[in-house]
Design an enzyme around this catalytic site. Structure first.
Site, PDB file in Angstrom:
ATOM      1  N   LEU A  63      -3.674  -9.094   6.223  1.00  0.00           N
ATOM      2  CA  LEU A  63      -3.432  -8.688   4.835  1.00  0.00           C
ATOM      3  C   LEU A  63      -2.084  -7.993   4.634  1.00  0.00           C
ATOM      4  O   LEU A  63      -1.741  -7.636   3.503  1.00  0.00           O
ATOM      5  CB  LEU A  63      -4.564  -7.772   4.362  1.00  0.00           C
ATOM      6  CG  LEU A  63      -5.948  -8.435   4.275  1.00  0.00           C
ATOM      7  CD1 LEU A  63      -7.018  -7.405   3.920  1.00  0.00           C
ATOM      8  CD2 LEU A  63      -5.943  -9.558   3.253  1.00  0.00           C
ATOM      9  N   HIS A  64      -1.335  -7.739   5.703  1.00  0.00           N
ATOM     10  CA  HIS A  64       0.047  -7.266   5.610  1.00  0.00           C
ATOM     11  C   HIS A  64       0.190  -5.984   4.786  1.00  0.00           C
ATOM     12  O   HIS A  64       1.204  -5.785   4.103  1.00  0.00           O
ATOM     13  CB  HIS A  64       0.939  -8.365   5.028  1.00  0.00           C
ATOM     14  CG  HIS A  64       0.768  -9.685   5.699  1.00  0.00           C
ATOM     15  ND1 HIS A  64      -0.032 -10.670   5.181  1.00  0.00           N
ATOM     16  CD2 HIS A  64       1.255 -10.158   6.872  1.00  0.00           C
ATOM     17  CE1 HIS A  64      -0.031 -11.725   5.983  1.00  0.00           C
ATOM     18  NE2 HIS A  64       0.736 -11.432   7.028  1.00  0.00           N
ATOM     19  N   CYS A  65      -0.830  -5.110   4.826  1.00  0.00           N
ATOM     20  CA  CYS A  65      -0.819  -3.840   4.076  1.00  0.00           C
ATOM     21  C   CYS A  65      -0.610  -4.056   2.579  1.00  0.00           C
ATOM     22  O   CYS A  65      -0.058  -3.195   1.899  1.00  0.00           O
ATOM     23  CB  CYS A  65       0.263  -2.899   4.616  1.00  0.00           C
ATOM     24  SG  CYS A  65       0.042  -2.428   6.337  1.00  0.00           S
ATOM     25  N   ALA A  66      -1.032  -5.211   2.084  1.00  0.00           N
ATOM     26  CA  ALA A  66      -0.863  -5.531   0.663  1.00  0.00           C
ATOM     27  C   ALA A  66      -2.101  -6.275   0.154  1.00  0.00           C
ATOM     28  O   ALA A  66      -2.028  -7.442  -0.228  1.00  0.00           O
ATOM     29  CB  ALA A  66       0.395  -6.363   0.458  1.00  0.00           C
ATOM     30  N   ASN A  75       0.801  -1.221   0.000  1.00  0.00           N
ATOM     31  CA  ASN A  75       0.000   0.000   0.000  1.00  0.00           C
ATOM     32  C   ASN A  75       0.835   1.273   0.000  1.00  0.00           C
ATOM     33  O   ASN A  75       0.323   2.352  -0.323  1.00  0.00           O
ATOM     34  CB  ASN A  75      -0.947   0.015   1.202  1.00  0.00           C
ATOM     35  CG  ASN A  75      -2.262  -0.699   0.921  1.00  0.00           C
ATOM     36  OD1 ASN A  75      -2.608  -0.943  -0.233  1.00  0.00           O
ATOM     37  ND2 ASN A  75      -2.995  -1.046   1.977  1.00  0.00           N
TER      38      ASN A  75
END
Length: 377
Positions: free
Chosen positions: A335-338, A98
């Site tokens: 979601l690991h900022c992705a 992101n």
């Protein structure tokens, strides 16, 4: 605690890093570039040393083209927003963080557009898929060096060659590769490279950088005091101070210098070999358990020390919670900022469990982790 979340930040930090931060706060104390007294001069020398060490790690690039930032996210924003103008087009991939996708979406209101190259369900990019998506006004290609979800390395050199032949700058997000593998921006045809100090480089949080190839110009994101040309209300044009207005995180950068020195002492190849070995043990152990779903490439030789998986019939957040509270093992779920990466590999919206090793993890810790997963299953 068994710490397996090094893709978020490395831990533990080397003692030399902790000592450097403590020494700066207790003995040096000065504001770099803001006075001529001994304390300020020593502070400036420490920052210069960090910049030179980082330049050396990047195959001896020009140190003046390294801009210190508070994080990779800020560095990526500087590269994207300092380069692009209305009408420009950007090409990126479906595996981006992101920190690239959100700035690009934010620039849409200013007339900047972007296209996303779809990657395979294993997170792999085929460089041939780039050409059909290039446009006459493509001004930038932005590419993650290694996925923060699956760990797979992207073909940066091949993409860079395509970009260089067409005069398009290539921006690389090296958040997961700095301090893990050798990076030569010139050989990879990289024009801008953003990275963190607190992950593979073993330094403190609040440190990052952007490298910009000589000849490529950017507009600064913020302006103000630089300690130079104080007689003028105009922002100086000198690199790198043009982009470093305000007081920098000098204690953090002093610690980063020692983190880089530690990486050089351990050796990039030794770090990569060690982490690949740990991931091999992880893969072998997880693949033998029922109900385990693994993500990412089959060939882990082209990956960092990051692995994503799920346990059937269990939410990834629940698995991470059990590991934390029952076994004192730290991993990251979600979601690991992705989110686009998770859509690509088929784990959106629930996400996955991510295990990420570092240079100080041991085989014994990995076997303990595998035993815990076996019990959870």
């Amino acid at each position: 605690m068994i710490y397996l979340d090094n893709a978020a930040t490395s831990f533990p930090k080397p003692k030399r890093v902790i000592d450097a931060v403590t020494r700066y706060l207790s003995e040096t104390g000065g504001n770099p570039g803001r006075a001529a007294h001994a304390s300020a001069r020593e502070a400036s020398n420490l920052i210069d040393r960090t910049r030179r060490l980082l330049a050396s790690l990047l195959s001896n690039v020009d140190p003046s083209r390294i801009i210190f930032t508070p994080s990779t996210t800020v560095a990526l924003n500087l590269a994207i927003k300092g380069l692009l103008k209305s009408g420009d087009h950007v090409l990126t991939t479906s595996m981006e963080h992101n920190s690239v996708l959100r700035p690009l979406n934010g620039l849409a209101k200013l007339g900047v557009t972007h296209s996303m190259i779809p990657c395979s369900s294993r997170g792999e990019l085929d460089p041939a898929d780039i050409l059909p998506l290039l446009q006459p006004h493509t001004r930038l290609i932005a590419l993650v060096h290694a996925s923060n979800v699956t760990g797979n390395l992207m073909p940066v050199g091949e993409v860079g060659k395509v970009a260089r032949e067409r005069g398009i700058p290539l921006l690389v997000d090296a958040a997961q590769t700095m301090g893990k593998i050798a990076i030569d921006p010139e050989k990879l045809f990289v024009d801008l490279l953003a990275g963190p100090g607190h992950k593979g480089l073993l330094g403190p949080m609040g440190t990052g950088f952007l490298y910009v190839k000589p000849g490529l110009e950017l507009e600064p994101l913020w302006e103000g005091g630089t300690g130079t040309h104080s007689e003028s209300v105009k922002q100086p044009g000198t690199w790198p101070v043009r982009f470093e207005s305000g007081t920098c995180n000098a204690p953090g950068l002093a610690g980063l210098a020692e983190g880089i020195a530690e990486v050089q002492h351990l050796g990039l190849e030794a770090i990569a070999t060690h982490e690949r070995r740990l991931v091999e043990i992880l893969l072998d152990g997880l693949s033998q358990l029922p109900g385990i779903i693994l993500y990412g490439p089959n060939d882990r030789r082209s990956c960092t020390g990051t692995l994503a998986f799920n346990v059937q019939k269990l939410d990834c957040t629940e698995v991470a919670h059990i590991l934390d509270t029952a076994y004192t093992i730290a991993v990251r779920s979600g979601l690991h900022c992705a989110p686009e990466a998770h859509r690509t590999i088929g784990t959106f919206p629930h996400g996955a469990v991510r295990v990420s090793v570092g240079p100080y993890n041991t085989e014994e810790e990995i076997h303990t982790f595998l035993q815990a997963i076996a019990e959870i299953v």
